[in-house]
Design an enzyme around this catalytic site. Sequence first.
Site, PDB file in Angstrom:
ATOM      1  N   ASN A  74       0.834  -1.202   0.000  1.00  0.00           N
ATOM      2  CA  ASN A  74       0.000   0.000   0.000  1.00  0.00           C
ATOM      3  C   ASN A  74       0.871   1.254   0.000  1.00  0.00           C
ATOM      4  O   ASN A  74       2.097   1.190  -0.064  1.00  0.00           O
ATOM      5  CB  ASN A  74      -0.960  -0.040   1.185  1.00  0.00           C
ATOM      6  CG  ASN A  74      -2.309   0.569   0.861  1.00  0.00           C
ATOM      7  OD1 ASN A  74      -2.377   1.640   0.285  1.00  0.00           O
ATOM      8  ND2 ASN A  74      -3.370  -0.119   1.238  1.00  0.00           N
ATOM      9  N   HIS A 104      22.566   0.505  12.856  1.00  0.00           N
ATOM     10  CA  HIS A 104      23.854   1.131  13.127  1.00  0.00           C
ATOM     11  C   HIS A 104      24.527   0.394  14.275  1.00  0.00           C
ATOM     12  O   HIS A 104      23.853  -0.198  15.122  1.00  0.00           O
ATOM     13  CB  HIS A 104      23.665   2.600  13.518  1.00  0.00           C
ATOM     14  CG  HIS A 104      23.005   3.418  12.463  1.00  0.00           C
ATOM     15  ND1 HIS A 104      23.670   3.870  11.358  1.00  0.00           N
ATOM     16  CD2 HIS A 104      21.728   3.843  12.324  1.00  0.00           C
ATOM     17  CE1 HIS A 104      22.842   4.551  10.590  1.00  0.00           C
ATOM     18  NE2 HIS A 104      21.659   4.546  11.156  1.00  0.00           N
ATOM     19  N   ARG A 169       4.771  -8.775  20.550  1.00  0.00           N
ATOM     20  CA  ARG A 169       4.766 -10.100  21.183  1.00  0.00           C
ATOM     21  C   ARG A 169       3.565 -10.870  20.657  1.00  0.00           C
ATOM     22  O   ARG A 169       2.608 -10.273  20.144  1.00  0.00           O
ATOM     23  CB  ARG A 169       4.706  -9.984  22.703  1.00  0.00           C
ATOM     24  CG  ARG A 169       3.457  -9.310  23.202  1.00  0.00           C
ATOM     25  CD  ARG A 169       3.403  -9.225  24.730  1.00  0.00           C
ATOM     26  NE  ARG A 169       2.198  -8.572  25.153  1.00  0.00           N
ATOM     27  CZ  ARG A 169       0.973  -9.104  25.149  1.00  0.00           C
ATOM     28  NH1 ARG A 169       0.799 -10.331  24.736  1.00  0.00           N
ATOM     29  NH2 ARG A 169      -0.067  -8.414  25.560  1.00  0.00           N
ATOM     30  N   LYS A 172      -1.999 -14.013  19.837  1.00  0.00           N
ATOM     31  CA  LYS A 172      -2.972 -15.051  19.558  1.00  0.00           C
ATOM     32  C   LYS A 172      -2.440 -16.024  18.523  1.00  0.00           C
ATOM     33  O   LYS A 172      -1.803 -15.617  17.558  1.00  0.00           O
ATOM     34  CB  LYS A 172      -4.261 -14.396  19.056  1.00  0.00           C
ATOM     35  CG  LYS A 172      -5.401 -15.328  18.794  1.00  0.00           C
ATOM     36  CD  LYS A 172      -6.641 -14.527  18.373  1.00  0.00           C
ATOM     37  CE  LYS A 172      -7.819 -15.452  18.204  1.00  0.00           C
ATOM     38  NZ  LYS A 172      -9.018 -14.722  17.843  1.00  0.00           N
TER      39      LYS A 172
END
Length: 178
Positions: A74, A104, A169, A172
């Site tokens: 998109n 970096h 994290r 589900k």
Amino acid sequence: MAEEEYHPDQELTELAYACSKGLLLINSRAPRDPERQEFLKSFFAHMGERVTIKGNFNCDYGCNISIGDGTIINCNVTILDTNKVVIGEDVFIAPGVVISAATHPLDAEHRVQRFFQSHPVTIRDRAWIGANATILTGVTIGENAVVAAGAVVTRDVPDNCLVGGVPARVIKDLRGEP
């Protein structure tokens, strides 16, 4: 390419300049413009069939990016392709996403000497990256995985799961979802 530390040289500078010229063509034409589509096939390392890339697309070099069949990228997406960025088939990338193979050094002296590091990024088939998510260097997004809007992905995402948050994290397991 695996993990790399490098100092930009004249060749990389020229490659970035050529990429900038290519981005002018890409971002000045409609997504389905035939000349634009032909150009994109030469611009990327690989571009599959039925790929849509909307406007205001940005990248460092272009030549390190591979995009599989049926993928949709998109508007306002940035890919920092200082290393390989492999995007699988039927991947959905929402507006405002940043995918960064670049980073970096943590050591300040090394950093101010203009050394850079890069690690490959992989997004596997049928993944969906939500709006304004950031995928950081060295990460692999698993098949059928969903990255929630605004997430910052700092480590690999397993197949068939939803991740979100900063840092992202697992929220589900998506196996068995309609």
